[in-house]
Design an enzyme around this catalytic site. Structure first.
Site, PDB file in Angstrom:
ATOM      1  CE1 TYR A   1       0.822   5.211  -5.777  1.00 55.14           C
ATOM      2  CE2 TYR A   1       0.925   6.498  -3.750  1.00 55.14           C
ATOM      3  CZ  TYR A   1       1.353   5.422  -4.512  1.00 55.14           C
ATOM      4  OH  TYR A   1       2.284   4.557  -4.005  1.00 55.14           O
TER       5      TYR A   1
ATOM      6  CE  LYS B   1       0.227   1.830  -4.255  1.00 50.89           C
ATOM      7  NZ  LYS B   1       0.761   0.462  -4.435  1.00 50.89           N
TER       8      LYS B   1
ATOM      9  CB  SER C   1      -0.925  -0.045   1.223  1.00 52.55           C
ATOM     10  OG  SER C   1      -1.726   1.106   1.307  1.00 52.55           O
TER      11      SER C   1
END
Length: 271
Positions: free
Chosen positions: A161, A165, A147
């Protein structure tokens, strides 16, 4: 009495292992005794990592598969199992950010979002699915999803992003619940700013020092530290640990300060 981690007799698959975090995870798995299936879209880089593991006395094989193709994921896992005979450890490290992941929220169109989600949460989920099917037949295994520390705090220019994640975090929890009865543990690791050579070259003047100063430990994260953490999470020392998000960010999530100029596009592209 000494305590050692020994993965001898186990086979580990590490995706995105041609450089950076993935390479160090693969190397540390090899150092712990596991045979390592090294995947990267760049065949030469996968070969380099496999050679480094072999030079240190480990067993490794390179697999150059482009995991953006669903069929390639199935192909990779099948080939890795054919090579290693089983699948005990899987580290899902493929993802993207770089220049494509840094933009103002209002500038991210549908194509940008779909690309970011596909190459992070979707790709991780499909890799984990193929790996889990093998491990379910074995009735054992450990899966580690990579992650990001960005999921623990909002950052300008990184909304897509961080969201992609963060979805990996929740996926990890759900997988842990479903796969636990099959004796499969699933955890996620969240690196902080990890200064690979590429990132170092991209940082504007003063940015590195500002990031270090903003962490409680006054330091950055190193790729090899993610390797050590992964080796531990895949071991019997962590046999009661599943569904966890382990931060390796020098305590950055505790800090509410931001390096100067962090909101500027030039700075964020370096991350």
């Amino acid at each position: 009495m000494s305590v050692e981690i020994d993965h001898s007799g186990k086979m580990a698959l590490v995706t995105g292992a041609g450089a950076g975090i993935g390479r160090e995870i693969a190397r540390w798995m090899g150092r712990a005794g596991a045979a390592v299936a090294v995947n990267d879209i760049r065949g030469d880089k996968a070969q380099e990592t496999a050679a480094l593991i072999a030079d240190e006395g480990g067993a490794a094989a390179a697999f150059a598969d482009d995991l953006r193709d669903d069929a390639a994921i199935e192909h990779l896992v099948a080939d890795a199992v054919d090579w290693g005979g089983r699948l005990d450890i899987a580290v899902n490290n493929v993802g993207m950010m770089a220049g494509r992941g840094t933009a103002r929220f209002v500038d991210m169109d549908g194509a940008f979002w779909r690309d970011m989600l596909d190459q992070n949460i979707v790709l991780t989920a499909l890799c984990a699915r193929a790996e889990a099917l093998v491990m379910m037949e074995q009735r054992s295994g450990a899966i580690i999803n990579v992650s990001s520390g960005e999921t623990t705090r909002p950052s300008p220019m990184m909304s897509s992003y961080a969201a992609a994640k963060a979805a990996i975090n929740h996926l990890t929890w759900s997988m842990a619940v479903e796969l636990g009865p099959h004796n499969i543990r699933v955890n996620a690791i969240a690196p902080g700013t990890t200064l690979t050579e590429e990132v170092k070259r991209a940082f504007p003047p003063g940015h590195y020092d500002a990031i270090v100063a903003a962490t409680p430990l006054q330091r950055e994260t190193h790729s090899e530290e993610l390797g050590r953490l992964s080796v531990y999470l895949a071991s019997d020392l962590a046999r009661c640990t599943t569904g966890q998000l382990i931060l390796a960010d020098a305590g950055a999530f505790l800090s509410r300060t931001r390096p100067p100029n962090l909101g500027q596009e030039a700075s964020m592209e370096a991350l």
